[in-house]
Design a protein around this motif. Structure first.
Motif, PDB file in Angstrom:
ATOM      1  N   HIS A 160       0.486   6.888  -3.802  1.00 52.55           N
ATOM      2  CA  HIS A 160       1.370   5.959  -3.099  1.00 52.55           C
ATOM      3  C   HIS A 160       2.354   6.648  -2.175  1.00 52.55           C
ATOM      4  CE1 HIS A 160       0.494   2.248  -5.783  1.00 52.55           C
ATOM      5  NE2 HIS A 160      -0.559   2.705  -5.113  1.00 52.55           N
ATOM      6  N   SER A 199       4.463  -1.341  -9.728  1.00 52.56           N
ATOM      7  CA  SER A 199       3.894  -0.181 -10.443  1.00 52.56           C
ATOM      8  C   SER A 199       4.672   1.095 -10.125  1.00 52.56           C
ATOM      9  CB  SER A 199       2.418  -0.011 -10.093  1.00 52.56           C
ATOM     10  OG  SER A 199       2.222  -0.111  -8.705  1.00 52.56           O
ATOM     11  N   ALA A 205      -4.866  -8.397   2.264  1.00 49.18           N
ATOM     12  CA  ALA A 205      -5.676  -7.824   1.178  1.00 49.18           C
ATOM     13  C   ALA A 205      -5.010  -8.086  -0.177  1.00 49.18           C
ATOM     14  CB  ALA A 205      -5.868  -6.332   1.404  1.00 49.18           C
ATOM     15  N   SER A 206      -3.823  -7.532  -0.365  1.00 48.42           N
ATOM     16  CA  SER A 206      -3.161  -7.658  -1.675  1.00 48.42           C
ATOM     17  C   SER A 206      -2.057  -8.697  -1.669  1.00 48.42           C
ATOM     18  CB  SER A 206      -2.547  -6.314  -2.049  1.00 48.42           C
ATOM     19  OG  SER A 206      -1.556  -5.950  -1.100  1.00 48.42           O
ATOM     20  N   TRP A 247       3.909   3.269   3.054  1.00 46.90           N
ATOM     21  CA  TRP A 247       4.384   4.506   2.438  1.00 46.90           C
ATOM     22  C   TRP A 247       4.431   5.538   3.547  1.00 46.90           C
ATOM     23  CZ3 TRP A 247       0.573   1.973  -0.954  1.00 46.90           C
ATOM     24  CH2 TRP A 247       1.170   1.383  -2.064  1.00 46.90           C
ATOM     25  N   TYR A 288       0.468   7.464   0.778  1.00 45.77           N
ATOM     26  CA  TYR A 288      -0.467   7.315   1.894  1.00 45.77           C
ATOM     27  C   TYR A 288      -0.618   5.853   2.265  1.00 45.77           C
ATOM     28  CZ  TYR A 288      -2.060  12.021   0.848  1.00 45.77           C
ATOM     29  OH  TYR A 288      -2.125  13.363   0.641  1.00 45.77           O
ATOM     30  N   GLY A 289      -0.741   5.595   3.535  1.00 39.54           N
ATOM     31  CA  GLY A 289      -1.170   4.281   3.996  1.00 39.54           C
ATOM     32  C   GLY A 289      -0.163   3.188   3.726  1.00 39.54           C
ATOM     33  N   ARG A 290      -0.680   2.029   3.431  1.00 37.22           N
ATOM     34  CA  ARG A 290       0.202   0.879   3.346  1.00 37.22           C
ATOM     35  C   ARG A 290      -0.434  -0.268   2.555  1.00 37.22           C
ATOM     36  NH1 ARG A 290       2.436  -0.641   7.883  1.00 37.22           N
ATOM     37  NH2 ARG A 290       2.757  -2.721   7.021  1.00 37.22           N
ATOM     38  N   CYS A 291       0.346  -1.306   2.364  1.00 40.25           N
ATOM     39  CA  CYS A 291      -0.161  -2.543   1.766  1.00 40.25           C
ATOM     40  C   CYS A 291      -0.377  -3.549   2.893  1.00 40.25           C
ATOM     41  CB  CYS A 291       0.852  -3.100   0.769  1.00 40.25           C
ATOM     42  SG  CYS A 291       1.090  -2.014  -0.633  1.00 40.25           S
ATOM     43  N   GLU A 296      -2.002  -6.205  -9.550  1.00 44.49           N
ATOM     44  CA  GLU A 296      -1.058  -5.941  -8.469  1.00 44.49           C
ATOM     45  C   GLU A 296       0.385  -5.861  -8.953  1.00 44.49           C
ATOM     46  OE1 GLU A 296      -2.043  -9.148  -5.938  1.00 44.49           O
ATOM     47  OE2 GLU A 296      -3.717  -8.100  -5.031  1.00 44.49           O
ATOM     48  N   MET A 302      -0.198  -1.120 -17.331  1.00 48.32           N
ATOM     49  CA  MET A 302      -0.461   0.116 -16.590  1.00 48.32           C
ATOM     50  C   MET A 302      -0.923   1.218 -17.528  1.00 48.32           C
ATOM     51  SD  MET A 302       2.540   0.754 -13.881  1.00 48.32           S
ATOM     52  CE  MET A 302       2.540   2.525 -13.752  1.00 48.32           C
ATOM     53  N   TRP A 318     -10.403   5.866  -5.267  1.00 47.58           N
ATOM     54  CA  TRP A 318      -9.720   5.582  -6.539  1.00 47.58           C
ATOM     55  C   TRP A 318     -10.328   4.371  -7.211  1.00 47.58           C
ATOM     56  CZ3 TRP A 318      -7.214   4.592 -10.828  1.00 47.58           C
ATOM     57  CH2 TRP A 318      -6.270   3.576 -10.978  1.00 47.58           C
ATOM     58  N   TRP A 367      -6.708  14.160  -9.855  1.00 42.44           N
ATOM     59  CA  TRP A 367      -7.581  13.515  -8.853  1.00 42.44           C
ATOM     60  C   TRP A 367      -9.032  13.933  -9.076  1.00 42.44           C
ATOM     61  CZ3 TRP A 367      -7.704   9.562  -5.713  1.00 42.44           C
ATOM     62  CH2 TRP A 367      -8.684   9.499  -4.712  1.00 42.44           C
ATOM     63  N   PHE A 417      -4.638   3.239 -17.586  1.00 37.40           N
ATOM     64  CA  PHE A 417      -4.825   4.690 -17.487  1.00 37.40           C
ATOM     65  C   PHE A 417      -5.333   5.285 -18.799  1.00 37.40           C
ATOM     66  CE2 PHE A 417      -2.594   3.843 -13.613  1.00 37.40           C
ATOM     67  CZ  PHE A 417      -3.234   4.699 -12.725  1.00 37.40           C
ATOM     68  N   GLU A 477      -7.291  -3.439 -12.024  1.00 34.46           N
ATOM     69  CA  GLU A 477      -5.950  -2.944 -11.699  1.00 34.46           C
ATOM     70  C   GLU A 477      -5.150  -4.172 -11.278  1.00 34.46           C
ATOM     71  OE1 GLU A 477      -5.310  -1.754  -7.674  1.00 34.46           O
ATOM     72  OE2 GLU A 477      -4.674   0.222  -8.311  1.00 34.46           O
TER      73      GLU A 477
HETATM   74  C1  HEM Z   1      -1.141   0.861 -11.710  1.00 37.49           C
HETATM   75  C2  HEM Z   1      -1.624   1.554 -10.711  1.00 37.49           C
HETATM   76  C3  HEM Z   1      -1.734   1.083  -9.294  1.00 37.49           C
HETATM   77  C4  HEM Z   1      -1.458  -0.158  -8.744  1.00 37.49           C
HETATM   78  C5  HEM Z   1      -0.996  -1.410  -9.448  1.00 37.49           C
HETATM   79  C6  HEM Z   1      -1.732  -0.048  -7.322  1.00 37.49           C
HETATM   80  C7  HEM Z   1      -1.618  -1.095  -6.434  1.00 37.49           C
HETATM   81  C8  HEM Z   1      -1.807  -0.978  -5.070  1.00 37.49           C
HETATM   82  C9  HEM Z   1      -1.693  -2.072  -4.129  1.00 37.49           C
HETATM   83  C10 HEM Z   1      -1.373  -3.522  -4.486  1.00 37.49           C
HETATM   84  C11 HEM Z   1      -1.931  -1.570  -2.889  1.00 37.49           C
HETATM   85  C12 HEM Z   1      -1.954  -2.343  -1.564  1.00 37.49           C
HETATM   86  C13 HEM Z   1      -3.384  -2.620  -1.117  1.00 37.49           C
HETATM   87  C14 HEM Z   1      -3.458  -3.322   0.212  1.00 37.49           C
HETATM   88  O1  HEM Z   1      -2.686  -4.249   0.445  1.00 37.49           O
HETATM   89  O2  HEM Z   1      -4.327  -2.948   1.052  1.00 37.49           O
HETATM   90  C15 HEM Z   1      -2.164  -0.148  -3.038  1.00 37.49           C
HETATM   91  C16 HEM Z   1      -2.425   0.715  -1.986  1.00 37.49           C
HETATM   92  C17 HEM Z   1      -2.793   2.033  -2.137  1.00 37.49           C
HETATM   93  N1  HEM Z   1      -2.974   2.695  -3.327  1.00 37.49           N
HETATM   94 FE1  HEM Z   1      -2.511   1.984  -5.172  1.00 37.49          FE
HETATM   95  N2  HEM Z   1      -2.146   1.231  -7.034  1.00 37.49           N
HETATM   96  C18 HEM Z   1      -2.165   1.955  -8.212  1.00 37.49           C
HETATM   97  C19 HEM Z   1      -2.550   3.265  -8.353  1.00 37.49           C
HETATM   98  C20 HEM Z   1      -3.027   4.079  -7.341  1.00 37.49           C
HETATM   99  C21 HEM Z   1      -3.582   5.403  -7.515  1.00 37.49           C
HETATM  100  C22 HEM Z   1      -3.759   6.111  -8.872  1.00 37.49           C
HETATM  101  C23 HEM Z   1      -3.926   5.862  -6.278  1.00 37.49           C
HETATM  102  C24 HEM Z   1      -4.550   7.175  -5.878  1.00 37.49           C
HETATM  103  C25 HEM Z   1      -4.424   8.286  -6.560  1.00 37.49           C
HETATM  104  C26 HEM Z   1      -3.583   4.830  -5.323  1.00 37.49           C
HETATM  105  C27 HEM Z   1      -3.731   4.935  -3.958  1.00 37.49           C
HETATM  106  C28 HEM Z   1      -3.406   3.962  -3.040  1.00 37.49           C
HETATM  107  C29 HEM Z   1      -3.477   4.152  -1.590  1.00 37.49           C
HETATM  108  C30 HEM Z   1      -3.875   5.426  -0.847  1.00 37.49           C
HETATM  109  C31 HEM Z   1      -3.088   2.928  -1.019  1.00 37.49           C
HETATM  110  C32 HEM Z   1      -2.984   2.602   0.485  1.00 37.49           C
HETATM  111  C33 HEM Z   1      -4.281   1.998   0.980  1.00 37.49           C
HETATM  112  C34 HEM Z   1      -4.294   1.687   2.475  1.00 37.49           C
HETATM  113  O3  HEM Z   1      -3.491   2.232   3.243  1.00 37.49           O
HETATM  114  O4  HEM Z   1      -5.143   0.880   2.887  1.00 37.49           O
HETATM  115  N3  HEM Z   1      -3.054   3.763  -6.000  1.00 37.49           N
HETATM  116  N4  HEM Z   1      -2.104   0.178  -4.367  1.00 37.49           N
END
Ligand code: HEM
Length: 245
Positions: A127, A192, A136-137, A143, A129-132, A98, A105, A5, A224, A109, A96
């Protein structure tokens, strides 16, 4: 999936620059962007030696497709042919934020070329999948796959089942929310994610998808695919065509 992404999310439809073509996430310059913190781990897993026919740019995107399908999400047809550029502009940035506002937002997009409905499909897809990661952030929490896509959002939030995560980030003045679905860690919600409920237009699409699950799966797959092919016009070959040939 997040790596794919962010590799794609640099696209700017006004200047037609950025996107996943080039594989510039290979370079420390791009991974050093604060929005890309933690991607060195993902990068170490993207093993080019196992897929010599593919560029790293393709491998990063293919990994995202496979992650979605492998966990019961929609199968997204893959197209390959992205090239690995020899360098990366220092300005390449996901931009992007946090803790974004709804306007920020929508601006992100829109820069990518997505309308509100596609935005909802993408964020809800991602959101679960996986976690924060705190390191990192700065956010902490998980999730969970398999909660039924949009229903985790609509049921939890509409029923008022969410709460501000107690004290996690008070020191950094960052808010995050969470909900309980039973069993294990609470399901986390970033600002978000909450914006999808606060904003009337986003909420309309969220509610629609909650009662039209197949449409959600179809639209999420299309969004996607569109995301991961931004900036790749004229370079990609659909996988299926090669098989048929
Ligand atoms: C305004 C839009 C978005 C914001 C502000 C945002 C923000 C974040 C933040 C802060 C994290 C935590 C990162 C970490 O601590 O490692 C995260 C994780 C994640 N985001 Fe987003 N995100 C957005 C959109 C998206 C989109 C569009 C996708 C995919 C289609 C996505 C997929 C993921 C995934 C899969 C994770 C988990 C990563 C992991 O497990 O390491 N996000 N996002």
């Amino acid at each position: 999936m997040r790596y794919a992404w962010h590799a794609s999310g640099t696209y700017d439809r006004h200047t037609r620059t950025g996107g996943s073509n080039g594989g510039t996430m290979r370079f420390e310059t791009e991974r050093a962007d604060p929005e890309n913190a933690g991607f060195s781990k993902a990068h170490a897993l993207a093993v080019k030696a196992l897929f010599p026919a593919l560029s790293m740019a393709d491998i990063i995107i293919l990994a995202g497709h496979v992650a979605i399908e492998h966990t019961g999400g929609p199968a997204v047809p893959f197209s390959y042919g992205r090239r690995d550029f020899g360098g990366c502009a220092a300005s390449a940035s996901m931009a992007e934020k946090e803790s974004p506002t709804i306007d920020a937002m929508r601006g992100t997009f829109d820069r990518l070329g997505f309308d509100d409905k596609e935005t909802v499909a993408l964020i809800v897809l991602g959101h679960q999948y996986g976690r924060c990661h705190g390191d990192a952030s700065g956010f902490e929490g998980a999730w969970r796959e398999g909660l039924g896509y949009p229903s985790a959002y609509t049921h939890g939030v509409a029923r008022g089942g969410y709460r501000l995560s107690p004290g996690v980030l008070a020191a950094r003045n960052q808010r995050q929310y969470e909900m309980d679905f039973g069993g294990g860690e609470p399901f986390m919600m970033l600002v978000s994610d909450m914006c999808l409920w606060y904003d009337e237009e986003y909420r309309r699409h969220l509610l629609h998808y909650d009662s039209h699950r197949s449409e959600f799966r179809r639209d999420a797959a299309l969004a996607w695919k569109k995301l991961t092919e931004l900036g790749c016009a004229g370079t990609l070959v659909p996988e299926r065509e090669t098989k048929a040939a």
